[in-house]
Design a protein around this motif. Structure first.
Motif, short mmCIF file in Angstrom:
data_model
loop_
_atom_site.label_atom_id
_atom_site.label_comp_id
_atom_site.label_asym_id
_atom_site.label_seq_id
_atom_site.Cartn_x
_atom_site.Cartn_y
_atom_site.Cartn_z
N LEU A 82 0.84 -1.21 0.00
CA LEU A 82 0.00 0.00 0.00
C LEU A 82 0.87 1.26 0.00
O LEU A 82 0.61 2.22 -0.74
N SER A 83 1.93 1.22 0.81
CA SER A 83 2.76 2.43 0.94
C SER A 83 3.58 2.70 -0.31
O SER A 83 4.03 3.81 -0.52
N ARG A 84 3.76 1.66 -1.14
CA ARG A 84 4.59 1.83 -2.34
C ARG A 84 3.79 2.04 -3.61
O ARG A 84 4.36 2.27 -4.68
N ASP A 85 2.50 1.92 -3.53
CA ASP A 85 1.70 2.01 -4.76
C ASP A 85 1.69 3.45 -5.30
O ASP A 85 1.39 4.40 -4.57
N TYR A 92 -3.44 9.89 -2.73
CA TYR A 92 -3.77 9.79 -1.30
C TYR A 92 -2.48 9.70 -0.48
O TYR A 92 -2.25 8.72 0.22
N ALA A 93 -1.66 10.72 -0.59
CA ALA A 93 -0.35 10.69 0.08
C ALA A 93 -0.50 10.38 1.57
O ALA A 93 0.31 9.66 2.16
N VAL A 94 -1.57 10.88 2.18
CA VAL A 94 -1.76 10.67 3.62
C VAL A 94 -1.84 9.18 3.95
O VAL A 94 -1.30 8.74 4.97
N LEU A 95 -2.44 8.41 3.06
CA LEU A 95 -2.58 6.97 3.31
C LEU A 95 -1.24 6.26 3.09
O LEU A 95 -0.85 5.39 3.88
N ALA A 96 -0.55 6.63 2.03
CA ALA A 96 0.76 6.03 1.75
C ALA A 96 1.73 6.33 2.89
O ALA A 96 2.46 5.45 3.35
N GLU A 97 1.70 7.57 3.36
CA GLU A 97 2.62 7.95 4.44
C GLU A 97 2.26 7.25 5.75
O GLU A 97 3.14 6.83 6.50
N ALA A 98 0.97 7.14 6.00
CA ALA A 98 0.54 6.44 7.23
C ALA A 98 0.97 4.99 7.19
O ALA A 98 1.52 4.46 8.16
N PRO A 168 -6.74 7.03 10.93
CA PRO A 168 -7.00 8.47 10.77
C PRO A 168 -6.89 8.91 9.31
O PRO A 168 -7.65 9.80 8.87
N ALA A 169 -5.99 8.28 8.56
CA ALA A 169 -5.83 8.65 7.14
C ALA A 169 -7.11 8.35 6.37
O ALA A 169 -7.59 9.17 5.57
N LEU A 170 -7.70 7.19 6.62
CA LEU A 170 -8.90 6.80 5.87
C LEU A 170 -10.12 7.60 6.31
O LEU A 170 -11.00 7.91 5.49
N MET A 225 -6.66 18.75 -4.15
CA MET A 225 -6.52 18.05 -2.87
C MET A 225 -5.08 17.65 -2.61
O MET A 225 -4.39 17.16 -3.49
N ARG A 226 -4.63 17.91 -1.43
CA ARG A 226 -3.31 17.44 -1.02
C ARG A 226 -3.43 16.94 0.42
O ARG A 226 -4.32 17.37 1.16
N SER A 227 -2.55 16.03 0.76
CA SER A 227 -2.71 15.43 2.09
C SER A 227 -1.37 14.98 2.64
O SER A 227 -0.42 14.75 1.89
N MET A 228 -1.31 14.86 3.94
CA MET A 228 -0.09 14.32 4.56
C MET A 228 -0.39 13.72 5.93
O MET A 228 -1.41 14.02 6.55
N TYR A 229 0.54 12.85 6.35
CA TYR A 229 0.42 12.19 7.65
C TYR A 229 1.67 12.50 8.44
O TYR A 229 2.79 12.27 7.99
N GLU A 230 1.49 13.05 9.62
CA GLU A 230 2.63 13.34 10.50
C GLU A 230 2.46 12.54 11.78
O GLU A 230 1.36 12.47 12.35
N LYS A 231 3.56 11.95 12.23
CA LYS A 231 3.48 11.04 13.37
C LYS A 231 4.62 11.34 14.33
O LYS A 231 5.78 11.36 13.93
#
Lengths: 329, 735
Positions: A82-85, A92-98, A168-170, A225-231
């Protein structure tokens, strides 16, 4: 570890049927996708299935399928895949990053999306065999105990935090979850899949006995739309979020037209911040607006004795993530 | 001493003796072993920190079980070590959570786990506060010169209190043992550092003579001190069950049990009061240290001893008093861990040194240059140093890391740079090596020689390094030297594999064996010798250098045969939002006499430094009501490679004349420096922290205290300002 029988499921219908059969004959049954969480629970003797229904043989459930105004992601897709697709990355960068932020490469190689969404809490008490609410007991030991990693939102009577990064990404992507059970299929919005302890203290989601999460549908990304995941985590890898933020912004030039801000690591479910979303909508995202978003994000926080640090941390993370995402070209 | 020129094995990165087996998966660890009729075992432990056992009830089917409690101990119910205060199985009194009370064994693990053992207690009030403890395991005072005289000569007095928490050794392989009954005695296989410690403990526990107990070390997945004393406990448990059942018994802990029940590094609180002249010379050092020993004495007395001897750091001072106590609390016993007391005390010494520099307006390098020990100086115990590389490592590390330039460049940013200068004595403290009287043997083989020592390979390279020493001394190829298993039925007692002694002390005994063997061979090859003269085995015992003198009553004299010297320089970056610290650059210069195997020695330094980064920033044992609350790898955070910067290791060699090829110890020293270097890097940014681990919460609090807001707004507060001479006398800080 208790001896168990392994049943390889051919398809989803058979999987839920075999689980229901086992349960009706008085046996405990568990579904296994990648099995990484289940194995840990079994080793600690927290879960003791007599029958494991393995979903791995089910064909096609690890695929990404465009259609239906978006993309359907099979529950068995590994977190690594999923993260490499490329499509997920692009839209859906937020999902890949998560997905890429979960645990370690070894775990991402076997761990699945559905497993990540359905994993049990990592509360010290639950994982240590305490008879807590999550284990079917009658109290949450964190309330008067070691609660440095527990909820600052939505707690009570249990104060666990939901451990999933992809959840949270989804929720931020307005995804829909497809659930399969003995009596058929149903679809629920991602945000409604997760339940607070005050609704059901023993579970983290709406799955009934013998039901499983089959796939996830994510709607087509709107223009701009742009998105990101920060952890934030206690080291660079291999631990759960202390606080995380999944942010999706639909930008029109410098102006935000729509926003989703969903937190991880701070509540028993992915914690959406509708007031912050309203604040951002229609605004130019300046440092000041981002700072107000951070403040507003923690307005409803109710920290416990030892997790007060999560409040400024959440504030800072929301401010920083919103600002960084808005500044991205 | 030999020159290393012309050496074929020493100083070269030869293949590890244990490398192929480990990499290929052929090496067999304790849980890989099985025996016919094997029983599995389980330990029932106390669930209270203090009190008395009132009643024990078994629920569930116990037919076919072997059940052992203290009444089944045929010898003395103790874990024989120093004070003999710890029972192998609790009788009535409970002094800590997870104290073993009952042992169960059964061939079926499911049935073993299904039995529910209910223990009723009468609870007593536990004490978790070392300062409130009424029981001291050991009190030590080191005195040199006169404190009154020293403080009278001071312009400034600097005080401070420094704290370090527990640390878990976290070897990859948990503790485990298999006991096999044999001819009225026991053969014990186990993961361990010290086969002869286990051998002695079993003899005492089981009331058996020497020849009825045989201890064989199995391939061991790390120790770090955590397998120094604890294996005597788990071996005793397996042996008691095996003797009662008359069948082999396997007892292997899972991670939770290992973390909850076994030893950790001693938490410590260390108070410094130092007199210093305005130009930076130390005139008086007064140190008071309190070590939390946990519920039983284990090795606390000697941990305290090493800690105190290193407490004043590698510095010269004529007037020194170092006092310390190791006390009892109702927590699981603390014990040996790499560094053995010195990481705690040198943490305090090196943070304190930077605070002294700050108060005097000197830079941290200058204050250390002024005070670093030089050849001919005396240590706190009055040991006159022949060799001493303190200044050399300091200058090399400062130059290589561009410390002074970087310190200026980073000022006022969210990055900082700090250093720590430290030392570590090799071998047992004081008269310890004389008392151990270690032996090593070398047997001639057709191709070369076979080493017989009780020193264990625990990942650090014992077999390889010993074989290198023997090969070059004997004049045979490295491949022609074999190493026998550490089996008390076959090897002499070379002492424990601890205290950075395996190369310097045991390696030297082996070298003497090889020297004599070479003489005996004369011009003959090993094969020719065996054909002509028959078997040849040479055994040697430790010989004290006549120069070493120690008085255990006054705590004066030569505490160690030799010291290693080191300096760490660490750069860190602090995230102004999350307060997380990321080490970004790490330079370490270690003077270790001679690197027998440079890659292994460097690996020890890198590994020790990484473990030191964990000690400084991540590793926090959360004790709740005397029980470790975060006893899982997901909760007890150790650094990963991503948390560890590239470590620039420089090894300097100033040969020690009584070490093999000049070698001193290297295993422990690397963990003494990273924590103070990191805390000093934070101090460079204006963050006054005196406690580890430096978790983000503590840094946030310390930073808020200092600046009122955050790092980004604290720029003006960060520079050290040089005080005027008028204000110097007023600079007496609150502790």
């Amino acid at each position: 570890m208790k001896t168990f029988t392994n049943v390889n499921a051919r398809d989803l219908r058979q999987a839920v049927a075999r689980s229901a059969d086992a349960r009706q004959s008085g046996q405990a049954a568990s579904f296994a996708g990648g099995g990484s969480d289940l194995l840990a629970l079994m080793k600690e003797r927290i879960v003791r299935p007599d029958v494991i229904v393995s979903l791995k043989p089910i064909k096609g459930l690890d695929q990404l399928t465009p259609g239906g105004g978006g993309i359907t992601i099979g529950g068995l897709i590994t977190l690594d895949a999923l993260s490499r697709d490329a499509r997920i990355h692009r839209q859906y960068a937020v999902l890949a990053e998560a997905a890429a932020s979960v645990a370690t490469p070894q775990i991402r190689n076997v761990g699945t999306l559905a497993g990540n969404l359905c994993q049990r809490p990592w509360c010290w008490y639950y994982r240590n065999g305490f008879p807590c609410l999550k284990a079917g007991g009658s109290q949450c030991f964190s309330v008067s105990g070691e609660n440095q990693f527990h909820a600052i939102f939505g707690g009570g009577p249990s104060y666990i935090v939901h451990p999933s990064d992809t959840a949270p990404a989804l929720v931020a992507l307005d995804a829909t979850f497809r659930i399969v059970g003995p009596s058929g299929e149903r679809e629920v919005p991602a945000a409604d899949f997760f339940v607070l302890p005050r609704q059901n203290a023993a579970a983290e989601n709406v799955l009934a006995n013998d039901e499983l999460l089959a796939s996830v549908h994510v709607p087509t990304a709107a223009g701009g739309m742009r998105s990101m995941y920060e952890k934030v985590l206690d080291r660079e890898a291999w631990t759960h979020a202390v606080v995380s933020a999944a942010v999706v912004l639909r930008m029109d030039g410098q102006t935000c037209r729509d926003a989703r801000v969903v937190l991880g690591g701070v509540a028993p479910i992915p914690w959406r911040l509708p007031e912050v979303e309203r604040l951002l909508t229609g605004q130019r995202i300046t440092e000041e607006v981002a700072a107000r978003a951070g403040e507003l994000a923690v307005a409803g926080a109710r920290p416990l004795a030892k997790n007060g640090y999560k409040v400024p941390l959440t504030n800072a993370l929301v401010r920083r993530t919103v600002l960084e995402l808005a500044r991205r070209a | 001493m030999r020159s290393s020129r012309g050496l074929k094995a020493v100083g070269r990165n030869v293949l590890r003796k244990d490398g192929v087996e480990k990499v290929s998966g052929a090496a067999r660890y304790i849980d890989d072993l099985s025996f016919p009729n094997l029983l599995h075992a389980r330990t029932i432990r106390s669930t209270i920190p203090s009190g008395h056992v009132v009643d024990i009830q078994y629920h569930g089917d116990t037919t076919g079980f072997t059940i052992v409690d203290h009444r089944d101990v045929p010898g003395r119910n103790i874990v024989a070590l120093i004070d003999d205060d710890q029972p192998c199985l609790a009788e009535r009194t409970i002094r800590h959570f997870a104290e073993p009370i009952v042992l169960l064994a059964h061939e079926n693990r499911e049935r073993l786990n299904a039995v529910d053992v209910q223990i009723a207690y009468r609870e007593a009030t536990p004490n978790f506060d070392p300062a409130a403890s009424k029981t001291s395991f050991k009190t030590i005072a080191i005195e040199k010169g006169s404190l009154d005289e020293g403080f009278a000569a001071a312009d400034v007095v600097v005080e401070g209190e420094y704290r370090a928490g527990h640390q878990e050794q976290l070897y990859i392989e948990p503790n485990g043992a298999i006991a096999v009954p044999a001819g009225g005695g026991i053969t014990l296989y186990g993961s361990m550092q010290c086969p002869y410690y286990v051998h002695r403990a079993l003899k005492v526990l089981l009331g058996l003579p020497d020849h009825k107990v045989r201890v064989i070390q199995t391939e061991t997945g790390g120790g770090f001190g955590g397998k120094e004393e604890y294996p005597s406990m788990i071996a005793g448990h397996a042996a008691l069950l095996a003797l009662k059942a008359g069948r082999p018994v396997k007892l292997v802990y899972d991670r939770v049990e290992d973390m909850v029940a076994t030893t950790k590094r001693h938490p410590a609180v260390i108070h410094h009061r130092t007199g210093v002249t305005r130009d930076g010379r130390l005139t008086a050092i007064d140190i008071d240290a309190l070590f939390d020993g946990g519920a039983y004495a284990t090795l606390s007395a000697v941990v305290l001893s090493r800690g105190l001897i290193h407490a004043s750091g590698p510095y010269r001072c004529d007037h020194v008093r170092i006092r310390g106590r190791a006390v009892m609390t109702n927590t699981p016993p603390n014990g040996a861990f790499r560094g053995f007391g010195a990481p705690q005390t040198q943490l305090a010494a090196e943070i304190h040194m930077d605070r002294i520099a700050g108060q005097l307006g000197l830079d941290p390098v200058r204050v250390r240059e002024i005070n670093a020990l030089r050849p001919g100086d005396t240590t706190a115990t009055g040991q006159r140093l022949g060799d001493c590389s303190a200044l050399q490592v300091l200058r090399a590390a400062v130059e290589r890391s561009a410390f002074k330039r970087r310190r200026r460049a980073l000022a006022g940013t969210n990055r900082g740079i700090g250093l720590a200068l430290f030392f570590h004595g090799s071998g047992f403290t004081g008269g310890g090596e004389v008392a151990l009287a270690s032996k090593a043997s070398l047997a001639l083989t057709g191709r070369g020689a076979r080493i017989f020592v009780a020193s264990t390979e625990i990942g650090q390279g014992t077999r390889t390094m010993h074989a290198q020493i023997v090969a070059d001394t004997l004049g045979v190829p490295y491949d022609c030297v074999e190493v026998n298993a550490a089996d008390t039925g076959e090897v002499p007692n070379s002492g424990p594999t601890v205290a950075s002694r395996t190369c310097m002390v045991v390696g030297r005994i082996l070298q003497r064996c090889a020297e004599e063997m070479r003489e005996r061979l004369g011009t003959l090859t090993p094969g020719e010798y065996l054909r002509t003269h028959g078997p040849l085995v040479i055994t040697k015992q430790y010989e004290k250098s006549s120069a070493i003198a120690w008085d255990d009553h006054s705590y004066r004299g030569d505490a160690y045969g030799s010291y290693g010297w080191a300096c760490d320089v660490v750069e860190v970056e602090v995230d102004p939002d999350t307060w997380q610290v990321k080490p970004t650059a790490f330079t370490t210069v270690h003077e270790i006499g001679k690197a027998i195997h440079p890659m292994l020695a460097s690996g020890q330094i890198e590994g020790g430094s990484a473990q030191g980064i964990g000690y400084a920033l991540f590793e926090e044992v959360v004790m709740r009501d005397g029980r470790m609350a975060n006893c899982q790898l997901t909760n007890y955070i150790v650094p990963t490679t991503l948390d560890t910067p590239a470590i620039d290791v420089v090894m300097l060699e100033n040969p020690y004349k009584h070490g093999p090829f000049g070698a001193k110890g290297v295993g422990e020293m690397p963990i003494d420096g990273p924590a103070p270097a990191i805390i000093n890097a934070l101090r460079h940014m204006g963050i006054d922290l005196r406690e580890i681990p430096a978790t983000p919460e503590k840094i946030m609090a310390a930073s808020a205290e200092r600046t009122g807001s955050g790092i980004t707004k604290s720029r003006s507060a960060r520079r050290y300002t040089k005080p005027s001479s008028k204000t110097l006398h007023a600079l007496r800080e609150k502790p």
